[in-house]
Scaffold this motif. Structure first.
Motif, PDB file in Angstrom:
ATOM      1  N   TRP A 149       0.812  -1.227   0.000  1.00 49.01           N
ATOM      2  CA  TRP A 149       0.000   0.000   0.000  1.00 49.01           C
ATOM      3  C   TRP A 149       0.843   1.273   0.000  1.00 49.01           C
ATOM      4  CZ3 TRP A 149      -4.586  -0.457  -1.745  1.00 49.01           C
ATOM      5  CH2 TRP A 149      -5.310  -1.632  -1.538  1.00 49.01           C
ATOM      6  N   PRO A 150       1.909   1.362   0.803  1.00 44.55           N
ATOM      7  CA  PRO A 150       2.770   2.551   0.701  1.00 44.55           C
ATOM      8  C   PRO A 150       3.405   2.707  -0.685  1.00 44.55           C
ATOM      9  CG  PRO A 150       3.197   1.407   2.761  1.00 44.55           C
ATOM     10  CD  PRO A 150       2.304   0.516   1.966  1.00 44.55           C
ATOM     11  N   ILE A 151       3.807   1.586  -1.307  1.00 42.24           N
ATOM     12  CA  ILE A 151       4.419   1.655  -2.634  1.00 42.24           C
ATOM     13  C   ILE A 151       3.401   2.110  -3.675  1.00 42.24           C
ATOM     14  CG2 ILE A 151       5.401   0.266  -4.510  1.00 42.24           C
ATOM     15  CD1 ILE A 151       6.799  -1.428  -2.367  1.00 42.24           C
ATOM     16  N   VAL A 152       2.214   1.503  -3.656  1.00 41.56           N
ATOM     17  CA  VAL A 152       1.170   1.882  -4.615  1.00 41.56           C
ATOM     18  C   VAL A 152       0.754   3.332  -4.389  1.00 41.56           C
ATOM     19  CG1 VAL A 152      -1.233   1.487  -5.295  1.00 41.56           C
ATOM     20  CG2 VAL A 152       0.305  -0.452  -4.993  1.00 41.56           C
ATOM     21  N   GLY A 153       0.597   3.718  -3.129  1.00 40.94           N
ATOM     22  CA  GLY A 153       0.185   5.091  -2.822  1.00 40.94           C
ATOM     23  C   GLY A 153       1.197   6.111  -3.299  1.00 40.94           C
ATOM     24  N   SER A 154       2.490   5.862  -3.050  1.00 39.56           N
ATOM     25  CA  SER A 154       3.517   6.815  -3.484  1.00 39.56           C
ATOM     26  C   SER A 154       3.622   6.854  -5.005  1.00 39.56           C
ATOM     27  CB  SER A 154       4.873   6.448  -2.872  1.00 39.56           C
ATOM     28  OG  SER A 154       5.348   5.210  -3.378  1.00 39.56           O
ATOM     29  N   THR A 155       3.423   5.710  -5.658  1.00 42.21           N
ATOM     30  CA  THR A 155       3.449   5.672  -7.125  1.00 42.21           C
ATOM     31  C   THR A 155       2.312   6.500  -7.710  1.00 42.21           C
ATOM     32  OG1 THR A 155       4.417   3.439  -7.069  1.00 42.21           O
ATOM     33  CG2 THR A 155       3.451   4.160  -9.155  1.00 42.21           C
ATOM     34  N   ILE A 156       1.126   6.391  -7.108  1.00 41.71           N
ATOM     35  CA  ILE A 156      -0.023   7.186  -7.563  1.00 41.71           C
ATOM     36  C   ILE A 156       0.270   8.677  -7.406  1.00 41.71           C
ATOM     37  CG2 ILE A 156      -2.430   7.790  -7.068  1.00 41.71           C
ATOM     38  CD1 ILE A 156      -2.871   4.842  -6.292  1.00 41.71           C
ATOM     39  N   ILE A 157       0.802   9.055  -6.241  1.00 38.94           N
ATOM     40  CA  ILE A 157       1.120  10.468  -5.981  1.00 38.94           C
ATOM     41  C   ILE A 157       2.114  10.999  -6.997  1.00 38.94           C
ATOM     42  CG2 ILE A 157       2.210  12.067  -4.358  1.00 38.94           C
ATOM     43  CD1 ILE A 157      -0.594  11.270  -3.549  1.00 38.94           C
ATOM     44  N   MET A 158       3.148  10.217  -7.294  1.00 39.24           N
ATOM     45  CA  MET A 158       4.179  10.667  -8.234  1.00 39.24           C
ATOM     46  C   MET A 158       3.610  10.816  -9.644  1.00 39.24           C
ATOM     47  SD  MET A 158       6.650  11.257  -6.287  1.00 39.24           S
ATOM     48  CE  MET A 158       7.747  11.822  -7.583  1.00 39.24           C
ATOM     49  N   TYR A 159       2.697   9.952 -10.025  1.00 44.91           N
ATOM     50  CA  TYR A 159       2.089  10.081 -11.349  1.00 44.91           C
ATOM     51  C   TYR A 159       1.145  11.276 -11.422  1.00 44.91           C
ATOM     52  CZ  TYR A 159       3.905   6.120 -13.935  1.00 44.91           C
ATOM     53  OH  TYR A 159       4.738   5.280 -14.642  1.00 44.91           O
ATOM     54  N   ILE A 160       0.462  11.570 -10.324  1.00 44.91           N
ATOM     55  CA  ILE A 160      -0.388  12.769 -10.285  1.00 44.91           C
ATOM     56  C   ILE A 160       0.474  14.016 -10.469  1.00 44.91           C
ATOM     57  CG2 ILE A 160      -1.829  14.214  -8.797  1.00 44.91           C
ATOM     58  CD1 ILE A 160      -2.960  11.617  -7.590  1.00 44.91           C
ATOM     59  N   ILE A 161       1.604  14.074  -9.746  1.00 48.84           N
ATOM     60  CA  ILE A 161       2.539  15.197  -9.879  1.00 48.84           C
ATOM     61  C   ILE A 161       3.071  15.269 -11.306  1.00 48.84           C
ATOM     62  CG2 ILE A 161       4.772  16.125  -9.129  1.00 48.84           C
ATOM     63  CD1 ILE A 161       4.185  14.853  -6.375  1.00 48.84           C
ATOM     64  N   ASN A 190      11.761   7.782  -7.837  1.00 47.25           N
ATOM     65  CA  ASN A 190      10.873   7.336  -6.764  1.00 47.25           C
ATOM     66  C   ASN A 190      10.906   5.814  -6.629  1.00 47.25           C
ATOM     67  OD1 ASN A 190       7.644   6.390  -6.379  1.00 47.25           O
ATOM     68  ND2 ASN A 190       8.452   7.785  -4.839  1.00 47.25           N
ATOM     69  N   GLN A 191      10.852   5.111  -7.758  1.00 49.89           N
ATOM     70  CA  GLN A 191      10.890   3.647  -7.711  1.00 49.89           C
ATOM     71  C   GLN A 191      12.260   3.144  -7.246  1.00 49.89           C
ATOM     72  OE1 GLN A 191       8.090   1.644  -8.308  1.00 49.89           O
ATOM     73  NE2 GLN A 191       7.168   3.679  -8.191  1.00 49.89           N
ATOM     74  N   GLY A 192      13.315   3.873  -7.601  1.00 51.38           N
ATOM     75  CA  GLY A 192      14.647   3.506  -7.140  1.00 51.38           C
ATOM     76  C   GLY A 192      14.782   3.644  -5.638  1.00 51.38           C
ATOM     77  N   ILE A 193      14.239   4.725  -5.094  1.00 46.38           N
ATOM     78  CA  ILE A 193      14.270   4.936  -3.641  1.00 46.38           C
ATOM     79  C   ILE A 193      13.477   3.837  -2.940  1.00 46.38           C
ATOM     80  CG2 ILE A 193      13.396   6.466  -1.821  1.00 46.38           C
ATOM     81  CD1 ILE A 193      14.266   8.811  -3.685  1.00 46.38           C
ATOM     82  N   ILE A 194      12.344   3.453  -3.534  1.00 42.04           N
ATOM     83  CA  ILE A 194      11.558   2.335  -2.989  1.00 42.04           C
ATOM     84  C   ILE A 194      12.384   1.051  -3.023  1.00 42.04           C
ATOM     85  CG2 ILE A 194       9.571   0.837  -3.436  1.00 42.04           C
ATOM     86  CD1 ILE A 194       8.082   3.355  -4.445  1.00 42.04           C
ATOM     87  N   PHE A 195      13.054   0.794  -4.144  1.00 41.84           N
ATOM     88  CA  PHE A 195      13.850  -0.427  -4.304  1.00 41.84           C
ATOM     89  C   PHE A 195      14.940  -0.518  -3.234  1.00 41.84           C
ATOM     90  CE2 PHE A 195      17.784  -2.320  -5.966  1.00 41.84           C
ATOM     91  CZ  PHE A 195      17.349  -3.617  -6.221  1.00 41.84           C
ATOM     92  N   TYR A 196      15.705   0.550  -3.068  1.00 41.37           N
ATOM     93  CA  TYR A 196      16.805   0.517  -2.104  1.00 41.37           C
ATOM     94  C   TYR A 196      16.294   0.486  -0.665  1.00 41.37           C
ATOM     95  CZ  TYR A 196      20.317   1.152  -5.723  1.00 41.37           C
ATOM     96  OH  TYR A 196      21.135   0.953  -6.808  1.00 41.37           O
ATOM     97  N   SER A 197      15.154   1.105  -0.428  1.00 43.49           N
ATOM     98  CA  SER A 197      14.579   1.107   0.914  1.00 43.49           C
ATOM     99  C   SER A 197      14.106  -0.291   1.314  1.00 43.49           C
ATOM    100  CB  SER A 197      13.419   2.098   0.981  1.00 43.49           C
ATOM    101  OG  SER A 197      12.786   2.052   2.234  1.00 43.49           O
ATOM    102  N   ILE A 198      13.347  -0.956   0.432  1.00 43.83           N
ATOM    103  CA  ILE A 198      12.848  -2.300   0.738  1.00 43.83           C
ATOM    104  C   ILE A 198      14.003  -3.295   0.803  1.00 43.83           C
ATOM    105  CG2 ILE A 198      11.255  -4.125   0.052  1.00 43.83           C
ATOM    106  CD1 ILE A 198       9.892  -1.540   0.878  1.00 43.83           C
ATOM    107  N   THR A 199      15.004  -3.115  -0.067  1.00 40.09           N
ATOM    108  CA  THR A 199      16.190  -3.973  -0.023  1.00 40.09           C
ATOM    109  C   THR A 199      16.889  -3.843   1.329  1.00 40.09           C
ATOM    110  OG1 THR A 199      16.520  -3.763  -2.422  1.00 40.09           O
ATOM    111  CG2 THR A 199      18.412  -4.466  -1.121  1.00 40.09           C
ATOM    112  N   ASP A 200      16.932  -2.617   1.856  1.00 35.83           N
ATOM    113  CA  ASP A 200      17.558  -2.392   3.159  1.00 35.83           C
ATOM    114  C   ASP A 200      16.768  -3.085   4.267  1.00 35.83           C
ATOM    115  OD1 ASP A 200      19.461  -1.045   4.937  1.00 35.83           O
ATOM    116  OD2 ASP A 200      17.721   0.103   5.593  1.00 35.83           O
ATOM    117  N   GLU A 201      15.440  -3.072   4.164  1.00 33.87           N
ATOM    118  CA  GLU A 201      14.611  -3.729   5.174  1.00 33.87           C
ATOM    119  C   GLU A 201      14.855  -5.237   5.187  1.00 33.87           C
ATOM    120  OE1 GLU A 201      10.643  -2.874   5.900  1.00 33.87           O
ATOM    121  OE2 GLU A 201      10.760  -0.734   5.471  1.00 33.87           O
TER     122      GLU A 201
END
Length: 313
Positions: A210-222, A284-295
Motif C-alpha cells: 500500500w505505501p508503494i502503490v500510494g507513493s506511485t499514484i502520488i508521483m504520477y499525479i505530480i 521514486n521507484q529507485g528509492i523504494i527499491f533501495y529502501s525495501i532492499t535495506d529492510e
C-alpha cells in the motif's frame, strides 16, 4: 551524499524523492542532459517538422473553398520522402532516448549506492556496461509483462460494468508499473537472471504494497500535473492569440499556418517535459527499491557497524 539504504514508509517514499532532487538534482540533470540532451534535441526537431508537414497538409486542405479529405493524402504524398525519412529517424531516436531514460536513473542511483564518484563518464560507462541487459529486459518484458498487463486490463474493463473496475484500476495499474520498475532495478543492479529479478520485484512490492502503490499514484499525479502546465498553458495562450488575430485579420490561410506552428511547438514541449519528468517516477521507484532492499538485508545497519569499527581504529 543522499542516503539510499534507509527504512522508509509512504511519506518518506514521496518526500525523499524530492529530498534527492534537492541534494543531487543539479548534478543529476546536468549529466542527464549531457548524455541524453543531444538525442532529445534531434528528436524534437524531427517531431516538429513531422507535425509541421502533417498539419500543413491538413490546414491547406481546410483553407480551400471545397475541402476534400482526399486532398490531405495528396498533400502528404507530395512530401512523402521527407515524411517517411523523418518518421524513421524519430522512431529510432525514441527507442534510444527511452533506453537512456530507463538506464540513466538506475545507473546514477547504483553509483550512489556503491559510494562511487559520480561523473558523466562514470554514468555513461555503467550505462554502456548494462546496455545488453537493458535491451534484454525490454525484449523479455514484451513476452512476460505485456501479456499480463493485457489480460489484467481486459478484466478491469469488464469489471467496470459493475463499477468495481474503476477503484481496482487505480490500485492495480500503479502496482503493475511498480512491479515492472522494481524488477528492472533488481535486474540491472544485480547479476540475477530475468525471471529471478521479476520474482524479486514482486516480493519487494508485497513487502509494503500500500505505501508503494500510494507513493506511485502520488508521483504520477505530480507528473501529469506538471507536464500539463508545460503543454496546456502555451496551448491556451496560443489559441487566445490566434482567435484575437482572426477577429482583426480574418485570413484563414495565415490563421491555419499559425495553428500548425502552435501544434508543433506544443508537441515538442510535451515530448521534452514527458521525458524529463519521467525521471521523477524512476527515482521514486529507485528509492523504494533501495529502501525495501535495506529492510530485507539490513544494509544500513551493517554500514553503520562498519563505520563504528573504522572510527574505533
Amino acid at each position: 551524499m543522499f542516503q539510499l539504504y534507509k527504512k522508509r514508509g509512504f511519506s518518506e517514499f514521496v518526500g525523499d524523492t524530492f529530498e534527492f532532487l534537492k541534494l543531487e538534482g543539479k548534478n543529476y540533470f546536468k549529466n542527464y542532459f549531457i548524455i541524453n540532451g543531444p538525442l532529445l534535441l534531434i528528436l524534437v526537431v524531427c517531431i516538429y517538422f513531422l507535425m509541421k508537414v502533417y498539419m500543413d497538409a491538413v490546414f491547406s486542405t481546410m483553407a480551400t473553398q471545397n475541402p476534400n479529405p482526399n486532398n490531405i493524402l495528396n498533400n502528404l504524398m507530395n512530401n512523402i520522402p521527407l515524411f517517411l525519412s523523418l518518421g524513421f529517424v524519430a522512431f529510432v531516436l525514441i527507442i534510444l532516448v527511452s533506453l537512456i531514460n530507463y538506464s540513466f536513473p538506475v545507473s546514477y542511483l547504483k553509483l550512489i549506492g556503491e559510494k562511487s564518484e559520480i561523473t558523466t563518464q562514470s554514468i555513461f560507462n555503467l550505462m554502456k556496461e548494462k546496455l545488453g541487459r537493458t535491451i534484454l529486459f525490454f525484449l523479455a518484458s514484451l513476452l512476460v509483462f505485456l501479456p499480463i498487463i493485457t489480460i489484467v486490463m481486459i478484466l478491469l474493463v469488464l469489471l467496470m460494468i459493475i463499477a468495481i473496475g474503476f477503484p481496482l484500476l487505480i490500485i492495480i495499474g500503479p502496482a503493475l508499473i511498480s512491479w515492472l520498475k522494481l524488477s528492472y532495478y533488481d535486474y540491472i543492479t544485480t547479476e540475477n537472471n530475468y525471471l529471478k529479478s521479476v520474482g524479486n520485484g514482486f516480493d519487494l512490492l508485497k513487502v509494503k504494497f500500500w505505501p508503494i502503490v500510494g507513493s506511485t499514484i502520488i508521483m504520477y499525479i505530480i507528473f501529469y500535473f506538471v507536464s500539463s502546465i508545460f503543454t496546456m498553458v502555451p496551448y491556451f495562450i496560443g489559441l487566445a492569440t490566434i482567435f484575437t488575430d482572426i477577429q482583426t485579420n480574418p485570413d484563414k490561410t495565415e490563421a491555419f499556418s499559425t495553428i500548425s506552428i502552435l501544434a508543433s511547438v506544443v508537441m515538442v514541449l510535451s515530448i521534452l517535459s514527458n521525458y524529463t519528468l519521467q525521471n521523477l517516477i524512476f527515482l521514486n521507484q529507485g528509492i523504494i527499491f533501495y529502501s525495501i532492499t535495506d529492510e530485507k538485508e539490513n544494509i544500513s545497519i551493517k554500514s553503520d557497524i562498519d563505520l563504528i569499527g573504522s572510527d574505533s581504529e
